[in-house]
Scaffold this active site. Structure first.
Site, PDB file in Angstrom:
ATOM      1  N   GLN A  91      49.254  53.307  48.898  1.00 29.95           N
ATOM      2  CA  GLN A  91      48.478  54.391  48.269  1.00 29.95           C
ATOM      3  C   GLN A  91      47.194  54.651  49.073  1.00 29.95           C
ATOM      4  O   GLN A  91      46.842  55.804  49.359  1.00 29.95           O
ATOM      5  CB  GLN A  91      48.133  54.003  46.831  1.00 29.95           C
ATOM      6  CG  GLN A  91      47.080  54.888  46.196  1.00 29.95           C
ATOM      7  CD  GLN A  91      46.880  54.597  44.722  1.00 29.95           C
ATOM      8  OE1 GLN A  91      47.697  54.993  43.912  1.00 29.95           O
ATOM      9  NE2 GLN A  91      45.805  53.918  44.355  1.00 29.95           N
ATOM     10  N   HIS A  93      39.038  46.698  39.081  1.00 25.15           N
ATOM     11  CA  HIS A  93      38.334  47.978  38.986  1.00 25.15           C
ATOM     12  C   HIS A  93      36.819  47.767  39.058  1.00 25.15           C
ATOM     13  O   HIS A  93      36.098  48.534  39.690  1.00 25.15           O
ATOM     14  CB  HIS A  93      38.664  48.680  37.661  1.00 25.15           C
ATOM     15  CG  HIS A  93      40.111  48.992  37.471  1.00 25.15           C
ATOM     16  ND1 HIS A  93      40.905  48.310  36.572  1.00 25.15           N
ATOM     17  CD2 HIS A  93      40.918  49.908  38.060  1.00 25.15           C
ATOM     18  CE1 HIS A  93      42.125  48.807  36.613  1.00 25.15           C
ATOM     19  NE2 HIS A  93      42.170  49.767  37.507  1.00 25.15           N
ATOM     20  N   ASP A  95      46.950  48.345  46.304  1.00 31.05           N
ATOM     21  CA  ASP A  95      47.881  49.462  46.483  1.00 31.05           C
ATOM     22  C   ASP A  95      47.733  49.954  47.925  1.00 31.05           C
ATOM     23  O   ASP A  95      47.206  51.044  48.180  1.00 31.05           O
ATOM     24  CB  ASP A  95      47.555  50.574  45.481  1.00 31.05           C
ATOM     25  CG  ASP A  95      47.743  50.104  44.053  1.00 31.05           C
ATOM     26  OD1 ASP A  95      48.886  49.931  43.640  1.00 31.05           O
ATOM     27  OD2 ASP A  95      46.729  49.870  43.372  1.00 31.05           O
ATOM     28  N   LYS A 148      45.084  40.954  40.311  1.00 30.95           N
ATOM     29  CA  LYS A 148      44.763  41.597  39.032  1.00 30.95           C
ATOM     30  C   LYS A 148      45.436  42.953  38.973  1.00 30.95           C
ATOM     31  O   LYS A 148      45.408  43.718  39.937  1.00 30.95           O
ATOM     32  CB  LYS A 148      43.257  41.806  38.903  1.00 30.95           C
ATOM     33  CG  LYS A 148      42.475  40.525  38.972  1.00 30.95           C
ATOM     34  CD  LYS A 148      41.696  40.298  37.712  1.00 30.95           C
ATOM     35  CE  LYS A 148      40.852  39.032  37.870  1.00 30.95           C
ATOM     36  NZ  LYS A 148      40.539  38.412  36.591  1.00 30.95           N
ATOM     37  N   SER A 149      46.056  43.239  37.816  1.00 35.08           N
ATOM     38  CA  SER A 149      46.735  44.516  37.628  1.00 35.08           C
ATOM     39  C   SER A 149      46.811  44.795  36.129  1.00 35.08           C
ATOM     40  O   SER A 149      46.993  43.866  35.332  1.00 35.08           O
ATOM     41  CB  SER A 149      48.158  44.425  38.193  1.00 35.08           C
ATOM     42  OG  SER A 149      48.946  45.487  37.700  1.00 35.08           O
ATOM     43  N   SER A 150      46.668  46.072  35.765  1.00 37.71           N
ATOM     44  CA  SER A 150      46.792  46.426  34.344  1.00 37.71           C
ATOM     45  C   SER A 150      48.188  46.052  33.851  1.00 37.71           C
ATOM     46  O   SER A 150      48.381  45.753  32.674  1.00 37.71           O
ATOM     47  CB  SER A 150      46.560  47.921  34.150  1.00 37.71           C
ATOM     48  OG  SER A 150      45.319  48.277  34.711  1.00 37.71           O
ATOM     49  N   ILE A 162      41.481  41.696  44.214  1.00 38.12           N
ATOM     50  CA  ILE A 162      40.835  40.702  43.338  1.00 38.12           C
ATOM     51  C   ILE A 162      41.952  39.943  42.622  1.00 38.12           C
ATOM     52  O   ILE A 162      42.894  40.560  42.100  1.00 38.12           O
ATOM     53  CB  ILE A 162      39.898  41.378  42.319  1.00 38.12           C
ATOM     54  CG1 ILE A 162      38.843  42.254  43.042  1.00 38.12           C
ATOM     55  CG2 ILE A 162      39.216  40.346  41.416  1.00 38.12           C
ATOM     56  CD1 ILE A 162      37.862  41.506  43.922  1.00 38.12           C
ATOM     57  N   LEU A 191      40.768  48.804  32.297  1.00 38.51           N
ATOM     58  CA  LEU A 191      40.036  48.291  33.460  1.00 38.51           C
ATOM     59  C   LEU A 191      39.902  46.770  33.443  1.00 38.51           C
ATOM     60  O   LEU A 191      39.753  46.156  32.391  1.00 38.51           O
ATOM     61  CB  LEU A 191      38.649  48.937  33.507  1.00 38.51           C
ATOM     62  CG  LEU A 191      38.656  50.478  33.512  1.00 38.51           C
ATOM     63  CD1 LEU A 191      37.228  51.013  33.520  1.00 38.51           C
ATOM     64  CD2 LEU A 191      39.441  51.029  34.688  1.00 38.51           C
ATOM     65  N   GLY A 246      41.582  50.366  45.777  1.00 40.05           N
ATOM     66  CA  GLY A 246      41.877  48.954  46.021  1.00 40.05           C
ATOM     67  C   GLY A 246      42.938  48.767  47.100  1.00 40.05           C
ATOM     68  O   GLY A 246      43.889  49.545  47.193  1.00 40.05           O
TER      69      GLY A 246
HETATM   70  O1  PAF Z   1      45.614  53.408  41.567  1.00 35.41           O
HETATM   71  C1  PAF Z   1      45.599  54.050  40.497  1.00 35.41           C
HETATM   72  O2  PAF Z   1      45.169  53.557  39.452  1.00 35.41           O
HETATM   73  C2  PAF Z   1      46.136  55.467  40.488  1.00 35.41           C
HETATM   74  O3  PAF Z   1      47.254  55.597  41.304  1.00 35.41           O
HETATM   75  C3  PAF Z   1      45.081  56.536  40.821  1.00 35.41           C
HETATM   76  C4  PAF Z   1      44.578  56.392  42.261  1.00 35.41           C
HETATM   77  C5  PAF Z   1      43.916  56.420  39.869  1.00 35.41           C
HETATM   78  C6  PAF Z   1      45.674  57.927  40.686  1.00 35.41           C
HETATM   79  O4  PAF Z   1      46.119  58.174  39.381  1.00 35.41           O
END
Ligand code: PAF
Length: 282
Positions: free
Chosen positions: A154, A37, A151, A185-187, A177, A33, A148
């Protein structure tokens, strides 16, 4: 903060909260995170009586040659961040808790929506996302769920899935963010070495250029995306997956950059695929 490893634990706790008349917010995540997040958790905490965060690297949304094994994980760090931001429960299941070995049921949108943009290079991705999010909705039964805007496809797909499946859950989109130099920001930013990290700002530079051209009056999607592509191509470590303009709801390609249109891009920096976007008029 409650750490729940099983579906039964989550169900029992959320049922108690609901019996007490409390509203429940869900923030689905894959862990590792960051402030992006945290902003979703903050929003959920401000709007709901109790907040559940799921922390699960979902195998069904990764293609065979993608980074499932390499995906960064740090549950201790995640718990510290969640405690600090006021989450009430983290759901941290094993894969075997979420998927039966012979699981054969998926949730999938059968329009072209999941085939556009990221779906072109990630054909099974959104089927996996919809399936795990539908499962989380069934397990947590939240009043609201937070995703977020980074994405963007998504988010649009989950809105459609929630509508089509009559979940009655409010889907809340939250702003991107960014780091101080604009990188979203991205993992996955953790994969970047020092040179790649510098090069990765090209996504935000392209976003800024696109926005500026639109502000100056250009409304042709081809013209704006061509200029954005030119800027990205000048960065030696960058390789474009796509830079596209799409209807903000259906994800269908558009020619004209009217308000509400999504301008989205995916770019490989070295081996790392990064995404960014903006919505015209926002
Ligand atoms: O955006 C993400 O981190 C993932 O695609 C999610 C929505 C948690 C589903 O695994």
């Amino acid at each position: 903060m409650i750490i729940a490893k099983t579906v039964a634990q989550v169900r029992e706790q959320t049922a108690k909260w609901k019996a007490d008349g409390l509203t429940v917010g869900l923030v689905p995540t894959m862990g590792y995170l960051h402030e992006g997040h945290a902003s979703l958790v903050d929003k959920a905490v401000s709007e709901c009586d109790r907040v559940v965060v799921s922390d699960f690297v979902n195998p069904t949304q990764f293609g065979p040659n993608e980074d499932l094994e390499a995906y960064p994980r740090d549950f201790e760090h995640d718990c510290a961040l969640l405690e600090k931001h006021g989450a009430d429960m983290v759901f941290y299941p094993d894969v075997s808790e979420m998927y039966f070995p012979d699981a054969a049921t998926y949730v999938e949108i059968l329009s072209d929506m999941p085939k556009m943009l990221c779906g072109k290079t990630r054909p099974i991705h959104f089927r996996g996302v919809c399936t795990v999010v539908a499962k989380l909705f069934n397990i947590v039964t939240p009043d609201k769920a937070y995703f977020g805007q980074k994405d963007a496809q998504q988010l649009a797909i989950i809105r459609r899935m929630a509508r089509d499946m009559s979940y009655g859950i409010e889907i809340v989109g939250c702003p991107i963010i960014r780091e101080s130099d604009g990188l979203a920001k991205s993992s996955r930013n953790t994969y970047l070495n020092a040179d790649e990290r510098k090069a990765a700002t090209v996504l935000y530079r392209a976003v800024t250029l696109g926005k500026r051209l639109i502000q100056e009056g250009e409304r042709g999607a081809d013209k704006v995306t061509a200029e954005m592509k030119k800027l990205i191509e000048a960065e030696p470590l960058a390789r474009i997956d796509y830079v596209s303009a799409a209807d903000g709801v259906t994800m269908e390609p558009v020619d004209k950059l009217d308000d509400g249109v999504l301008v989205a891009l995916a770019v490989y920096i070295g081996r790392t695929r990064l995404i960014d976007n903006f919505t015209v008029g926002e």
